[in-house]
Design a protein around this motif. Structure first.
Motif, PDB file in Angstrom:
ATOM      1  N   MET A 161       0.819  -1.219   0.000  1.00 17.02           N
ATOM      2  CA  MET A 161       0.000   0.000   0.000  1.00 17.02           C
ATOM      3  C   MET A 161       0.854   1.271   0.000  1.00 17.02           C
ATOM      4  O   MET A 161       0.321   2.379   0.097  1.00 17.02           O
ATOM      5  N   SER A 189      -8.304   2.652   5.760  1.00 20.79           N
ATOM      6  CA  SER A 189      -9.671   2.771   5.222  1.00 20.79           C
ATOM      7  C   SER A 189      -9.890   1.771   4.086  1.00 20.79           C
ATOM      8  O   SER A 189     -10.981   1.224   3.930  1.00 20.79           O
ATOM      9  N   TRP A 190      -8.860   1.546   3.306  1.00 26.57           N
ATOM     10  CA  TRP A 190      -8.945   0.563   2.202  1.00 26.57           C
ATOM     11  C   TRP A 190      -9.241  -0.819   2.784  1.00 26.57           C
ATOM     12  O   TRP A 190     -10.069  -1.578   2.259  1.00 26.57           O
ATOM     13  N   MET A 245     -13.104   5.643  12.626  1.00 27.30           N
ATOM     14  CA  MET A 245     -14.279   5.855  11.783  1.00 27.30           C
ATOM     15  C   MET A 245     -14.409   4.828  10.651  1.00 27.30           C
ATOM     16  O   MET A 245     -15.502   4.447  10.270  1.00 27.30           O
ATOM     17  N   SER A 246     -13.281   4.371  10.107  1.00 21.50           N
ATOM     18  CA  SER A 246     -13.389   3.410   9.001  1.00 21.50           C
ATOM     19  C   SER A 246     -13.569   1.981   9.522  1.00 21.50           C
ATOM     20  O   SER A 246     -14.219   1.172   8.878  1.00 21.50           O
ATOM     21  N   ASP A 306      -7.936   8.369  13.571  1.00 19.10           N
ATOM     22  CA  ASP A 306      -9.254   8.700  13.026  1.00 19.10           C
ATOM     23  C   ASP A 306      -9.719   7.635  12.029  1.00 19.10           C
ATOM     24  O   ASP A 306     -10.878   7.205  12.054  1.00 19.10           O
ATOM     25  N   GLN A 307      -8.805   7.190  11.180  1.00 20.20           N
ATOM     26  CA  GLN A 307      -9.158   6.139  10.214  1.00 20.20           C
ATOM     27  C   GLN A 307      -9.510   4.855  10.956  1.00 20.20           C
ATOM     28  O   GLN A 307     -10.477   4.165  10.621  1.00 20.20           O
ATOM     29  N   ALA A 349       1.696   4.900   3.239  1.00 19.33           N
ATOM     30  CA  ALA A 349       0.445   5.668   3.260  1.00 19.33           C
ATOM     31  C   ALA A 349      -0.543   4.915   4.155  1.00 19.33           C
ATOM     32  O   ALA A 349      -1.459   4.254   3.688  1.00 19.33           O
ATOM     33  N   GLU A 350      -0.330   5.035   5.455  1.00 19.66           N
ATOM     34  CA  GLU A 350      -1.078   4.222   6.411  1.00 19.66           C
ATOM     35  C   GLU A 350      -2.558   4.585   6.477  1.00 19.66           C
ATOM     36  O   GLU A 350      -3.394   3.727   6.730  1.00 19.66           O
ATOM     37  N   GLN A 351      -2.870   5.869   6.280  1.00 21.78           N
ATOM     38  CA  GLN A 351      -4.275   6.286   6.398  1.00 21.78           C
ATOM     39  C   GLN A 351      -5.112   5.585   5.333  1.00 21.78           C
ATOM     40  O   GLN A 351      -6.168   5.014   5.624  1.00 21.78           O
ATOM     41  N   ASN A 352      -4.631   5.656   4.112  1.00 19.32           N
ATOM     42  CA  ASN A 352      -5.340   4.991   3.018  1.00 19.32           C
ATOM     43  C   ASN A 352      -5.390   3.485   3.253  1.00 19.32           C
ATOM     44  O   ASN A 352      -6.416   2.845   3.016  1.00 19.32           O
ATOM     45  N   MET A 353      -4.296   2.926   3.744  1.00 17.01           N
ATOM     46  CA  MET A 353      -4.261   1.474   3.996  1.00 17.01           C
ATOM     47  C   MET A 353      -5.372   1.074   4.961  1.00 17.01           C
ATOM     48  O   MET A 353      -6.058   0.065   4.755  1.00 17.01           O
ATOM     49  N   ALA A 377     -10.848  -1.414   5.409  1.00 23.01           N
ATOM     50  CA  ALA A 377     -12.264  -1.426   5.788  1.00 23.01           C
ATOM     51  C   ALA A 377     -13.122  -1.818   4.588  1.00 23.01           C
ATOM     52  O   ALA A 377     -14.075  -2.596   4.720  1.00 23.01           O
TER      53      ALA A 377
END
Lengths: 328, 312
Positions: A49, A58-59, A89-90, A85-86, A52-56, A61
């Motif tokens: 990924m 939510s992805w 919320m995700s 936050d990810q 980019a941990e935030q995208n990882m 999820a």
């Protein structure tokens, strides 16, 4: 004491063989988190990924919503502090089965403060739906993936890597919400987790030789924290309780125990041994000693609770020690 | 379910789509007049896009959600995973059907109105909009009609939608995944993490629709942060990007049909938050949440009635 090597590397591959919906996600630290071999065995189930941990998160999820079981691999610190936050919320709010496999927890990294997850348990204990496991030895590494899978919701694992001692019999796997009693006693209760359990085993042996009756339990499920055995032990050991953990002294095992003591109206003294704050980059053994999460500090805490000077020396506590976690 | 099946049309003329867009604007203007404020500009900017998505662009099954609004079904958790998911209003998930993620969840009222206008929920359900204890919240979450997920924290939904598209691509589903974004959200770093990853995994089943209305909470986007040039940005991150007029149904539908082999598609829709309700232009660019004062009420009431709304 037997030292096992790269236990998670083997377990993750065996585990994935049982569950075709399991996938590994990596934020460029897979090779530092023992999933390099997984990538060669299951290239189609290893998702790189990028950094980019935030995208990882939510992805993952999104994958979990479709029936996949993502196991996120990177350092613990990046799985809660950077992406809280990810994570909430995700993943945590919708209660999705995403497993955060966090490596080099606490001060088990020489990477310095940016790499040290010193308050991950404290932060994540406040996240609803979240389960937290703190791994203490090779046997627990072998058991954690199955337990995480069975939770069917978000799980955070403080995972150990490379050379890890086998403290507990391989045929007695880790159980969910169930502390492991390592020593029976009535004067002092010692509750330990993660790499501090090895220290506590050392201290308990020396304390017993001094005539202190120690109840020592290793705790690996930090959330939920409702093990009736721990409550019984708290009731039994009137002189007091010492907790020792590879974590900031606020928010982790010690705080969970304090809550249990207060909620049940027990009158017990509690000494929480943990990191006093941020630390710095150095070896694990140096940091454990410098910041006081070692056997000697445990002995001092017991001296304080019992009011006795105990003839325990550093030499007595030093048996086999090994240096690991050299790689960032 | 039989009810909604009967009510879900599959073929719409351009005029019918415009009528749905008009009804979205009218209903949300009505809410704004009645309650003193609403996310009205979002309805004005996205009405044609949303109406077109539901009628001409997305392939959705008939709604499987309750015809009426329901009380808040509780927070998800180990003991509450079988609550009614908002996505059911887009039909039961099936390999050949599309999915729709709404990231800009301030658009909840727009989505509810679109669901009502396309026979997916009772028009009476809108009476429960923003009423305490019901599932028709002002800012939607998993359980709100038309919502797949809880999107209030910007930048996350696009990644969740992409993860869903990734799963569906691996499963070889033929249905696509759509995700609606606002343009302010393009300032979030995670959005770009997602685009680079969606391009890396060649998610040609993933379509992002951006309502580029040029406004954010503190004013015009260009006065807060630079996000242009959008087409070049998206393409440099590996996506196929097309620009269109978001108020022109034909232009929008054509843009959504752009070929994007081996890449995600981003449809950037140029829109205005005052389209169809001209007096809002005076408030531009401060249109994030439109308040209508007593003094302004007659002006908006007149427009509302011209749109066919009843006297409020």
């Amino acid at each position: 004491m037997k030292i096992e090597v790269n236990t998670h590397e083997r377990c993750m591959i065996e585990f994935a063989a049982k569950h075709p919906e399991v996938v590994v996600m990596s934020a460029d630290l897979g090779s530092s988190c023992e999933v390099k071999k997984f990538r060669s065995v299951y290239p189609d189930r290893y998702f790189t990924m990028g950094i980019a941990e935030q995208n990882m998160c939510s992805w993952a999820a999104g994958l979990a919503r479709e029936g996949y079981r993502p196991f996120l691999h990177t350092f613990s610190v990046f799985l809660y502090r950077r992406i809280l936050d990810q994570l909430e919320m995700s993943v945590a709010y919708p209660n999705l089965p995403v497993v955060f496999v966090g490596f080099v927890p606490g001060i088990t990294t020489p990477g310095g403060v940016s790499h040290q997850s010193i308050n991950d348990v404290g932060v994540l204990r406040t996240v609803p739906n979240m389960t937290i496991f703190d791994i203490g030895d090779a046997t627990e590494i072998e058991g954690a993936l199955d337990l995480a899978y069975d939770r069917n919701g978000p799980v955070y694992i403080r995972m150990l890597r490379k050379e890890v001692p086998r403290l507990f019999p391989a045929e007695e796997p880790m159980q969910f919400g169930h502390a492991r009693t390592l020593s029976e006693g009535e004067d002092i209760l010692i509750l330990s987790s993660s790499i501090c359990t090895e220290e506590a085993i050392r201290a308990t042996g020396a304390l017993k030789e001094c005539g202190v009756s120690v109840q020592h339990m290793h705790v690996s499920t930090l959330k939920p924290f409702d093990d009736p055995q721990i409550l019984e032990a708290l009731k039994k050991c009137r002189p007091g309780v010492v907790t020792i953990e590879n974590h900031y002294e606020i928010g982790g095992l010690g705080s969970a125990v304090a809550e249990m003591i207060a909620e049940h109206g027990l009158s017990r003294r509690l000494i929480r041994i943990g990191l006093p704050g941020y630390t710095h980059g150095a070896s694990k053994m140096y940091l454990m000693k410098k910041y006081g999460i070692d056997a000697m500090h445990l002995v001092h805490a017991v001296e304080e609770l019992t009011g006795k000077d105990l003839p325990v020396t550093q030499e007595l506590l030093l048996e086999e020690r090994f240096v690991d976690y050299l790689e960032v | 379910m039989t009810d909604s099946k009967m009510r879900t049309k599959t073929r719409y003329t351009r005029a019918e789509v415009q009528a749905i867009a008009d009804s979205i604007r009218r209903q949300i203007l009505g809410i704004a007049i009645r309650t003193g404020g609403c996310y009205l500009a979002q309805a004005c900017s996205s009405a044609e896009m949303i109406a077109s998505l539901y009628t001409k662009v997305m392939k959705l099954g008939p709604s499987a959600g309750e015809w009426d609004a329901i009380p808040f079904p509780g927070v998800p958790g180990p003991d509450n995973m079988d609550y009614q998911h908002g996505s059911l209003y887009h039909g039961v998930p099936a390999p050949d059907k599309d999915r729709f993620f709404v990231s800009c969840c301030h658009y909840a009222s727009v989505i509810y109105c679109a669901l009502a206008a396309t026979g997916r929920i009772s028009p009476k359900a809108l009476e429960k909009f923003n009423v305490d204890g019901w599932n028709m919240e002002m800012i939607g979450a998993e359980h709100s009609p038309g919502f797949e997920n809880t999107a209030g924290s910007l930048g996350q939904t696009v990644s969740i939608a992409a993860g869903t598209a990734h799963a569906r691509k691996m499963r070889k589903d033929t249905g696509r995944v759509f995700c609606l974004l606002g343009d302010g959200e393009l300032q979030e770093g995670q959005t770009w993490e997602c685009i680079q990853t969606a391009a890396y995994y060649r998610l040609d089943n993933f379509i992002i629709v951006v309502d580029a209305n040029g406004q954010q909470v503190e004013g015009a986007i260009e006065d807060q942060m630079k996000i242009e040039p959008l087409k070049e940005r998206f393409e440099s991150f590996g996506a196929k990007c097309v620009l269109c007029n978001g108020h022109d149904i034909d232009d929008f539908v054509k843009a959504c049909r752009t070929a994007h082999a081996g890449k995600p598609l981003v449809v950037v829709c140029r829109t205005r938050g005052y389209t169809g309700v001209e007096p809002l232009k005076e408030k531009y660019p401060f249109l994030h949440f439109v308040r209508i004062s007593e003094a302004e009420r007659p002006v908006y009431q007149k427009i509302y009635e011209e749109m066919g709304g009843d006297r409020l």
